[in-house]
Design a protein around this motif. Structure first.
Motif, short mmCIF file in Angstrom:
data_model
loop_
_atom_site.label_atom_id
_atom_site.label_comp_id
_atom_site.label_asym_id
_atom_site.label_seq_id
_atom_site.Cartn_x
_atom_site.Cartn_y
_atom_site.Cartn_z
N LYS A 305 0.65 -1.15 0.02
CA LYS A 305 -0.27 0.08 -0.21
C LYS A 305 0.84 1.45 0.35
O LYS A 305 0.77 1.99 -0.59
N ALA A 306 2.08 1.29 1.30
CA ALA A 306 2.48 1.95 1.06
C ALA A 306 3.04 2.50 -0.65
O ALA A 306 3.76 3.60 -0.82
N TYR A 307 3.99 1.29 -1.42
CA TYR A 307 4.73 1.75 -2.51
C TYR A 307 3.56 1.84 -3.68
O TYR A 307 4.22 3.00 -4.53
N VAL A 308 2.60 1.59 -3.55
CA VAL A 308 1.67 1.94 -4.83
C VAL A 308 1.29 3.54 -4.12
O VAL A 308 0.84 4.60 -5.24
N ALA A 309 0.97 4.01 -2.72
CA ALA A 309 1.07 5.52 -2.86
C ALA A 309 2.54 6.64 -3.28
O ALA A 309 2.23 7.54 -4.52
#
Length: 359
Positions: A305-309
């Motif tokens: 999720k953080a990488y998609v952000a």
């Protein structure tokens, strides 16, 4: 009468068309239907047919075309150059609309009627063709991606054959030779893309500003520019985010609280291109991307999720640098709000993109 609408269902060989009109009572009436060849001559015959059935020249006409692979592009470009209003509808949207009308039978003629009715009832966004420079760039970047995927598949096959009980030396030799050939084509395509970008001084200047971000290469930027026509038709970052499939969708009704995730209902080539750069900019800790990543990770406790952000934020930064033609500032503040969940630009949730990392 308020408006004419021409629905065009395109196949490789033919185009099925239906001309409808809508009156002030919001009633849609079919005026005529026909079929033409999907050729330049067929398009000319279509214009003659339309002028024969559209008697009132002062009433607007919109041409609605379903985006069928690449077969629709020649027809759309011909009509656009003829000075007509053209709207492109994605196949899934057209399908849902026909289902909502209660139509159970599906064929080219019925699809043309449905597209015509959609154009009459709705105010569709008009289409504009890409610049020739970016059409050429898109062809090369997509070819590069196809070669990369082919190389990955053959590498997997080679690995399996080398570790099987009864392996064939002849097969292994051919696979290695094929990989060498693909690698050579990849290098040639890579060089052509590089030369194409830097043959345009304006593009080269903006490109150099963007690839100052360590971990972001010109191939990634080339893919994004090719898929967005150089951001020509985007007026805001929210439009770009939706087009790329990074927009957030909710699943909530009454007491039900489903997962909140990115839609992925956008251009998959862009999301695939952004996958690896997101890891790189966090690793190199450039432009406060590392701080942004850790903040999202602390809130959701899910790395992907953080990488998609980061993917979304990096895409928005590329768009901003391109539009403003400014150099990248490593210490530029990314996090402008204390609560990511209240700001759509930062409220990124969802799983790993459909695409895998390039080999």
């Amino acid at each position: 009468m308020l408006k004419y609408a021409l629905g065009i269902d395109v196949s490789k060989k033919d185009i099925h068309v239906c001309l409808s009109m809508i009156d002030s009572k919001q009633q849609v009436k079919v005026k005529a239907s026909s079929k033409f060849a999907n050729t330049t001559q067929g398009f000319k015959e279509l214009l003659v047919w339309v002028s024969r059935h559209k008697k009132e020249s002062d009433i607007p006409l919109v041409n609605v075309i379903e985006a069928t692979g690449v077969y629709y592009e020649a027809c759309a470009l011909f009509l656009f150059k003829a000075g007509l209003s053209v709207a492109i509808v994605l196949p899934n949207k057209a399908k849902k609309y026909l289902q909502a009308l209660g139509l159970r039978t599906k064929n080219d003629k019925i699809d043309a009627i449905g597209l015509s009715r959609m154009g009459a009832e709705q105010c569709l966004e008009l289409w504009q063709p890409m610049d020739e420079f970016f059409y050429t760039l898109r062809a090369m970047t997509r070819h590069h991606q196809s070669l990369q995927e082919l190389k990955t598949n053959i590498n997997n096959q080679l690995h399996a054959d080398e570790h099987s009980i009864y392996s064939s030396k002849a097969v292994i030799k051919q696979l290695k030779k094929l990989i060498t050939t693909i690698e050579k084509q990849l290098e040639e395509t890579d060089q052509r893309i590089h030369d194409h970008l830097y043959n345009n001084d304006q593009v080269a200047e903006k490109l150099d500003h963007i690839i100052d971000i360590k971990g972001l290469g010109y191939m990634t930027v080339a893919t994004i520019l090719a898929e967005t026509n150089g951001f020509a038709l985007f007026k805001s970052t929210s439009q770009l985010v939706r087009y790329s499939g990074y927009d957030v969708i909710e699943n909530q009704s009454g007491g039900h609280r489903g997962k909140t995730k990115i839609s992925k209902k956008g251009n998959s080539h862009i999301r695939r291109a952004m996958f690896m750069p997101a890891f790189n900019v966090v690793r190199y800790e450039k432009g406060l991307f590392k701080i942004f990543f850790e903040r999202i990770l602390a809130r959701h406790n899910q790395k992907m999720k953080a990488y998609v952000a980061v993917q979304k934020k990096l895409l928005v930064m590329i768009y901003t640098l391109w539009k403003k033609n400014e150099a990248f500032k490593p210490n530029h503040q990314i996090i402008t709000s204390g609560n990511e969940e209240t700001v759509p630009s930062f409220a990124l949730t969802g799983g790993q993109p459909n695409e895998v990392a390039p080999a």
